[in-house]
Design a protein around this motif. Structure first.
Motif, PDB file in Angstrom:
ATOM      1  N   GLY A  20     -39.093 -19.178  33.153  1.00 52.25           N
ATOM      2  CA  GLY A  20     -39.732 -20.033  34.143  1.00 52.25           C
ATOM      3  C   GLY A  20     -39.013 -20.063  35.474  1.00 52.25           C
ATOM      4  N   GLY A  21     -37.673 -20.025  35.413  1.00 51.32           N
ATOM      5  CA  GLY A  21     -36.891 -20.066  36.641  1.00 51.32           C
ATOM      6  C   GLY A  21     -37.178 -18.860  37.536  1.00 51.32           C
ATOM      7  N   VAL A  22     -37.265 -17.676  36.917  1.00 50.65           N
ATOM      8  CA  VAL A  22     -37.551 -16.456  37.681  1.00 50.65           C
ATOM      9  C   VAL A  22     -38.958 -16.537  38.263  1.00 50.65           C
ATOM     10  CG1 VAL A  22     -37.724 -13.958  37.555  1.00 50.65           C
ATOM     11  CG2 VAL A  22     -36.004 -15.140  36.210  1.00 50.65           C
ATOM     12  N   ALA A  23     -39.909 -16.997  37.434  1.00 46.97           N
ATOM     13  CA  ALA A  23     -41.296 -17.120  37.905  1.00 46.97           C
ATOM     14  C   ALA A  23     -41.352 -18.029  39.125  1.00 46.97           C
ATOM     15  CB  ALA A  23     -42.168 -17.674  36.792  1.00 46.97           C
ATOM     16  N   ARG A  24     -40.615 -19.134  39.083  1.00 49.75           N
ATOM     17  CA  ARG A  24     -40.637 -20.095  40.187  1.00 49.75           C
ATOM     18  C   ARG A  24     -40.110 -19.458  41.485  1.00 49.75           C
ATOM     19  NH1 ARG A  24     -39.108 -24.456  36.915  1.00 49.75           N
ATOM     20  NH2 ARG A  24     -41.274 -24.453  36.267  1.00 49.75           N
ATOM     21  N   ARG A  25     -39.060 -18.651  41.354  1.00 51.51           N
ATOM     22  CA  ARG A  25     -38.516 -17.990  42.543  1.00 51.51           C
ATOM     23  C   ARG A  25     -39.520 -17.016  43.142  1.00 51.51           C
ATOM     24  NH1 ARG A  25     -34.376 -18.173  38.907  1.00 51.51           N
ATOM     25  NH2 ARG A  25     -32.645 -19.505  39.526  1.00 51.51           N
ATOM     26  N   MET A  26     -40.189 -16.274  42.252  1.00 52.06           N
ATOM     27  CA  MET A  26     -41.190 -15.315  42.732  1.00 52.06           C
ATOM     28  C   MET A  26     -42.321 -16.047  43.451  1.00 52.06           C
ATOM     29  SD  MET A  26     -40.269 -12.294  41.444  1.00 52.06           S
ATOM     30  CE  MET A  26     -39.070 -11.685  40.301  1.00 52.06           C
ATOM     31  N   ILE A  27     -42.744 -17.163  42.875  1.00 56.42           N
ATOM     32  CA  ILE A  27     -43.844 -17.916  43.483  1.00 56.42           C
ATOM     33  C   ILE A  27     -43.424 -18.441  44.848  1.00 56.42           C
ATOM     34  CG2 ILE A  27     -45.233 -20.016  43.292  1.00 56.42           C
ATOM     35  CD1 ILE A  27     -45.300 -19.529  40.279  1.00 56.42           C
ATOM     36  N   ASN A  28     -42.200 -18.959  44.939  1.00 55.99           N
ATOM     37  CA  ASN A  28     -41.704 -19.446  46.226  1.00 55.99           C
ATOM     38  C   ASN A  28     -41.742 -18.357  47.273  1.00 55.99           C
ATOM     39  OD1 ASN A  28     -41.154 -22.061  45.869  1.00 55.99           O
ATOM     40  ND2 ASN A  28     -39.026 -21.766  45.221  1.00 55.99           N
TER      41      ASN A  28
END
Lengths: 224, 427
Positions: free
Chosen positions: B72-80
């Motif tokens: 989830g942490g990686v996904a959040r960075r990509m979305i940002n």
């Protein structure tokens, strides 16, 4: 008790093999490049890592054979269940039991073939190309893994007949994301949630191992 | 004749719902026992030698690398990062969803996991901003499928293993179609958002963009390690996969700190579980294609098709229909392993490029993930949106049709897939 021990052993073995194989290849690559650097050359020369590739292959073969058995327990082996999900429950159950027993028969046969093969091999002096370990020891993965897999199929089948439950694997689980929590969107604590054992949803077509045919279809979505 | 028996048996066994690997193996055993005098010992040997290739070992490594970064942490960075880049256009957050899916797919490798990771973060935010739920669900379900086209891709390794095509060339060839499809999906999203006047976000400042990029760059470097490593000749594909696994481990545990060290054994176990399943299918598929070859089925088929002077044009259309049909009931890896060895010889005789043929198959598999009855992405999306499958099917339609059109383009314009690998001299 013994079963628990077997479970633990199985899990430890495959996880270790996975990690070890990665490290072996990593070290071999680093070693290859270290040999090209002059001041490291003397150190690198002390080790010969030409066997790394072979070791990696054998580790993964063992991992694959035991992992396949573990996979039966976790319900990761997928099949085509579009048809049987449309059958009435008794027929559906029958075909699931048939599928599991076929799995047991197949792995049983393969295990026996493998055992013969290994026995024959053990009378020869054949060794592997790089590490020179006896080949029969390497091939021992087939009978051991297959018999274990056979046992797992029977185990799953037995528990299905008794309780009507099948293990099912959740292909969409993502660490650090909890589907229920996310609907209320709270940034901070989502990261903290450890993988919840019981997910709110399961994939219905996730192999023959799911016991709730098409439950999503009955969930009416909200019209916009 | 024997072909009919073999396929009849295989399909019958598959329809009982048993694992695909088991039905492949049982078909081979039954046929060999009853119809031929091929020594059964050779089967035991095949069971081992089937996966005794170093090239195949790229699969477990790629799965491991993906599992470290499917978080989830990686996904959040990509979305940002994605929303600072494209958020100010029409349908900002939805466009960001497409981009984030493409980025996340490049590190994760699993299409359903991409839908869940990106979808469960971005969908609630989209609903908050006033997007209809259907719109968001449609975007994410289809964009999530980008994963198997953008390298590193497990399905491509499967294809390369069963047809002896170069993995490096396939990965290279996947880049342009991957970017094109992402652009097309983005365009459809933009057009629909523009027509319906969906919300946009404030334009991000260059500094915000840079910060967001720096955050997500560690994850994105994975694809550089893989493609760069293979292209420059530093690593073989399998070594590149192993290096990317180690890299992913370092990024997840020490740089992003998404994952505590004590969770590593669980990631190893999960990856081993998934890889063992795939390797087991490969073993049995090798057995199956051994049976096919010993019965001369691909050659006979090729002869028949050439005898009827079927043009490549018609053949490719038939292949696409066949694969779409298979995509209705099976997941990509099994389809590739079963059908590629049969179709490949024919394609070669008709003068179709092996790499182009591989990309065609992969794009086709992507479409299969998004349409009913068994598109994995649909089911996963239905889980996170709480929408029914039939409603979702309607929701994904505009994007699904785009994908189908793109499939036709890839099928009949080989240069889309072949330009880049030729350009860099990999084929």
């Amino acid at each position: 008790m013994i079963l628990k021990l077997l479970d633990r052993l199985e899990e430890t073995v495959i996880a270790t093999l996975m990690g070890a194989a990665t490290i072996v290849i990593f070290v071999a690559v680093v070693h290859r490049y270290a040999s090209g650097v002059s001041w490291l050359y003397d150190y690198a020369r002390m080790f010969n890592l030409s066997w790394a590739q072979e070791l990696c292959i054998y580790m993964f073969v063992w991992m694959a054979k035991f992992g396949a058995a573990y996979g039966v327990r976790t319900g990761i082996h997928v099949g085509v269940d579009a048809v049987i999900n449309r059958l009435s429950t008794p027929w559906r159950n029958r075909s699931i039991v048939f599928g599991l027993l076929s799995g047991a028969v197949f792995t049983g046969i393969v295990g026996t073939l493998g055992l013969h093969f290994v026995l024959e091999m053990s009378r020869t002096e054949q060794v592997s190309a790089d590490m020179e370990v006896p080949m029969w020891l390497v091939y021992l993965a087939i009978p051991c893994g297959s018999y274990l897999m056979c046992f797992r199929f029977l185990q799953v089948c037995w528990s299905f007949i008794r309780t009507g439950e099948l293990p099912s694997h959740d292909h969409s689980h993502v660490e650090g994301i909890d589907v229920e929590e996310v609907v209320h969107e709270e940034e901070d604590h989502v990261d903290e949630i450890a993988h919840p054992e019981a997910h709110d949803f399961h994939l219905d077509h996730d192999g023959p191992h799911d016991f709730r045919p098409g439950s999503h279809d009955f969930r009416p979505g909200k019209e916009r | 004749m024997s072909a009919a028996i073999i396929f009849g048996l295989l399909i019958a066994l598959m329809l009982t719902g048993m694992p695909i690997s088991i039905s492949l193996g049982l078909t081979v055993l039954t046929f060999l026992f009853t119809m031929t005098d091929v020594p059964i010992e050779s089967v035991a040997l095949k069971l081992f030698t089937g996966i005794e290739k170093f090239e195949i070992m790229a699969i477990p490594f790629f799965i491991l690398a993906g599992n470290f970064l499917t978080h989830g942490g990686v996904a959040r960075r990509m979305i940002n990062f994605a929303s600072t880049m494209v958020g100010h256009w029409h349908g900002g957050l939805a466009l960001a969803g497409v981009l984030a899916c493409a980025l996340f797919a490049a590190v994760s490798g699993s299409s359903p996991a991409t839908v869940v990771a990106i979808g469960s973060i971005i969908l609630p935010a989209m609903v908050d901003q006033g997007f209809p739920k259907r719109f968001g669900a449609g975007v994410i379900t289809t964009s999530g499928a980008l994963g198997i086209l953008i390298p590193p891709s497990i399905v491509m390794v499967m294809y390369s293993v069963s047809t002896n095509t170069s993995v490096g060339a396939l990965f290279m060839a996947g880049v342009i179609p991957g970017l094109m499809l992402a652009t097309l999906l983005g365009l459809v999203t933009w057009y629909r958002a523009w027509r319906n006047d969906y919300p946009r976000m404030a334009k991000a400042s260059p500094k915000q963009r840079l910060d967001a990029f720096r955050e997500s760059a560690w994850g994105l470097l994975l694809i550089v390690v893989v493609i760069g490593g293979i292209y420059s000749g530093m690593f073989t594909p399998t070594e590149a996969a192993a290096m990317s696994a180690v890299y992913a481990f370092i990024v997840a545990v020490f740089i992003y700190r998404d994952m505590p060290l004590r969770q590593v054994p669980k990631v190893l176990l999960d990856s081993a579980n998934m890889s063992a399943m795939l390797l087991y299918i490969i073993t049995n598929a090798v057995l199956f294609s051994f049976l096919m070859t010993s019965e001369n089925i691909p050659q006979t088929m090729a002869g028949w098709i050439l005898g009827h002077e079927l043009s490549p044009w018609v053949f490719l259309l038939v292949v696409n229909l066949l694969l779409l049909l298979a995509g209705n009931v099976m997941e990509p890896s099994s389809i590739v392993l079963i059908l590629a060895p049969i179709l490949f010889p024919v394609a070669m005789r008709l003068g179709i490029d092996p790499v182009h043929f591989g990309i065609l198959i992969v794009v086709n598999m992507e479409v299969g993930m998004c349409h009913p009855p068994v598109g994995l992405n649909l089911y996963v999306a239905s889980g996170i949106t709480k929408m029914g499958i039939s409603e979702l099917t309607v929701a994904v339609m505009p994007w699904l049709l785009t994908m189908l059109a793109f499939l036709l383009m890839v099928t009949y314009i080989p240069v889309i897939s072949l330009w880049l690998p030729r350009m860099v001299g990999m084929m």
